[in-house]
Structure formats: structure tokens, C-alpha cells
Design a protein around this motif. Structure first.
Motif, PDB file in Angstrom:
ATOM      1  N   UNK A 112      66.227  47.110 -37.289  1.00 49.71           N
ATOM      2  CA  UNK A 112      65.189  46.745 -36.407  1.00 49.71           C
ATOM      3  C   UNK A 112      65.603  47.248 -34.988  1.00 49.71           C
ATOM      4  N   UNK A 113      66.687  46.940 -34.557  1.00 49.31           N
ATOM      5  CA  UNK A 113      66.926  47.273 -32.899  1.00 49.31           C
ATOM      6  C   UNK A 113      67.219  48.728 -32.981  1.00 49.31           C
ATOM      7  N   UNK A 114      67.695  49.532 -34.194  1.00 48.44           N
ATOM      8  CA  UNK A 114      68.051  50.896 -34.072  1.00 48.44           C
ATOM      9  C   UNK A 114      66.574  51.572 -34.113  1.00 48.44           C
ATOM     10  N   UNK A 115      65.650  50.982 -35.110  1.00 47.17           N
ATOM     11  CA  UNK A 115      64.424  51.684 -35.194  1.00 47.17           C
ATOM     12  C   UNK A 115      63.571  51.830 -33.623  1.00 47.17           C
ATOM     13  N   UNK A 116      63.797  50.719 -33.013  1.00 46.00           N
ATOM     14  CA  UNK A 116      63.184  50.505 -31.458  1.00 46.00           C
ATOM     15  C   UNK A 116      63.842  51.877 -30.831  1.00 46.00           C
ATOM     16  N   UNK A 117      65.099  52.147 -30.678  1.00 45.39           N
ATOM     17  CA  UNK A 117      65.748  53.033 -29.980  1.00 45.39           C
ATOM     18  C   UNK A 117      65.362  54.505 -30.589  1.00 45.39           C
ATOM     19  N   UNK A 168      58.927  41.943 -36.329  1.00 47.19           N
ATOM     20  CA  UNK A 168      58.022  42.796 -36.578  1.00 47.19           C
ATOM     21  C   UNK A 168      58.332  43.945 -37.453  1.00 47.19           C
ATOM     22  N   UNK A 169      59.491  44.598 -37.332  1.00 52.66           N
ATOM     23  CA  UNK A 169      59.821  45.558 -38.282  1.00 52.66           C
ATOM     24  C   UNK A 169      60.028  45.028 -39.683  1.00 52.66           C
ATOM     25  N   UNK A 170      60.573  43.806 -39.838  1.00 49.77           N
ATOM     26  CA  UNK A 170      60.609  43.177 -41.083  1.00 49.77           C
ATOM     27  C   UNK A 170      59.328  43.064 -41.741  1.00 49.77           C
TER      28      UNK A 170
END
Length: 228
Positions: free
Chosen positions: A159-164, A105-107
Motif C-alpha cells: 500500500x505504501x509503495x503503491x502511493x509512492x 483504501x488499497x486493500x
């Protein structure tokens, strides 16, 4: 606000993408009928259309061809991973970009912003910054800074870091990380998140007390430490 028309018959993926894009500030409408996308293009209602190639009743390639007869609205095609035929066909018919499924989704949000900047000649949410202490993320360009230095991240790591970062200081379940970063839930014995988290930890280094900036809770998830 930017209106996004998402055309896909994969209800689970559509729900995930719609929820994420809505949280990112977009107005999202969904349908599983490509013919509605053609009607929408004729009325110039959407700012951008996300169109899956494999659709019932009318496939995405045929729909794109008809849309281009009516409008120059930006179109991103969702294609099967590794399917170069669909990608090339879509681009040749006037698609602005393509994203392979299953997609992050971030991409997808970043691709939308990039296309709108390019086609409209203006910045879309370019001023948005996500901050947690010395960590700064720019979702629009998918770039990061750590202690005022560029942080080299892969697309998946970002993407993972954005979620965190969006939930800094709070525990985020691995299932939620997977859905928001990868666009799908966890599968049995799935270690993708753990591997990527390990890489991000190395890039961030250790805190002054020797602990990691990303805490793990066994069997539950991860938490980005928020400086007070």
C-alpha cells in the motif's frame, strides 16, 4: 465503469475511501443510511456494496439480511478490528468478504476487484500496471516485481509503495501516505511509515551510486527515485 455504493456513517473514512476509489476508476456513491442500500439492491443499481456493521437506524447485519432477500449483489462488510462475531455473522448471512476497520483504501480496492472477478467471471482492471523503472505493481492482485523478479511485500508495504509509485519522482508528504495507505491521518510520534519504508528499502537494495531508491526529506515525506 463499476458502481460502488459505500454505506458508512464515519464521514472522514468515507471521504478518504470515496476519493481513493474514484481515482482508481470506480463510480462511488455514499450514504450513512443502510436502508438506502436495501432500496439500491432492490433496483439492482450498484455493482458492489460496502456496508459498515455499526450503523445508526439500522445496523449492517440486519441490512445485509434484507439485501440478500432481494439481490445477490456482492457485499463487503466493514467490521471492527478483531470482532469475530460480526465477521462470522456477516459471512453466514451471505457477505462476500469483510475488511477490518480502520482499513487501507488499497486493500479495499483490491478486495473489490477480486470479488468482481470471482462473481462476474471476468477481469476487472487486471491489465492495469504501475511502473517506475524496473519496479512493476499490479494493484488488482496486489503483487509486485523488481527487476523481473517477484518482490515479496506485506500488504502494508504494498500500500505504501503503491502511493509512492503513483507519484514517482515527486515528494509525497507522510500525511498523504498515511491517509492513502492506512485510511487515516498521522498521529503524534507515529513511526509506522518510517518502519515500513525501511523494510521496503532493504528489499529494493541500493542504486548503483550507493543511495536508496526511496529518498527521505526530514520532517516532510518520501520520494521514489524515478530513473530517467
Amino acid at each position: 465503469m463499476t458502481r460502488v455504493l459505500l454505506i458508512d456513517d464515519d464521514t472522514e473514512l468515507t471521504s478518504l475511501l470515496s476519493e481513493y476509489l474514484t481515482e482508481e476508476g470506480f463510480i462511488v456513491e455514499t450514504t450513512d443510511d443502510a436502508r438506502l442500500g436495501i432500496a439500491d439492491a432492490a433496483g439492482n443499481s450498484a455493482d458492489i456494496i460496502i456496508l459498515d456493521v455499526m450503523m445508526p437506524r439500522m445496523n449492517g447485519i440486519d441490512a445485509l439480511q434484507r439485501i440478500r432477500r432481494l439481490s445477490n449483489v456482492p457485499v463487503i462488510m466493514l467490521t471492527a478490528k478483531g470482532d469475530d462475531v460480526d465477521r462470522i455473522s456477516g459471512l453466514n448471512l451471505g457477505a462476500d468478504d469483510y475488511v477490518a476497520k480502520p482499513c487501507s483504501p488499497g486493500e479495499l480496492a483490491a478486495r473489490i476487484r477480486a470479488i468482481l472477478r470471482r462473481t462476474a467471471g471476468k477481469t476487472v482492471d487486471d491489465a492495469e500496471l504501475l511502473k517506475s523503472g524496473d519496479l512493476v505493481l499490479r494493484p488488482s492482485s496486489r503483487t509486485a516485481e523488481w527487476k523481473r523478479q517477484a518482490l515479496d511485500l506485506t500488504g502494508t508495504e504494498f500500500s505504501i509503495l503503491e502511493v509512492l509509485v503513483r507519484q514517482a519522482g515527486h515528494l509525497v508528504a507522510k500525511e498523504e501516505i498515511s491517509r492513502r495507505a492506512f485510511g487515516r491521518g498521522l498521529t503524534p510520534f507515529d513511526r509506522r511509515i518510517d518502519v515500513h519504508i525501511s523494510s521496503v528499502r532493504q528489499k529494493l537494495g541500493l542504486r548503483s551510486d550507493g543511495s536508496s531508491w526511496i529518498k527521505s526529506v526530514r520532517g516532510q515525506g518520501y520520494q521514489l527515485v524515478q530513473e530517467t
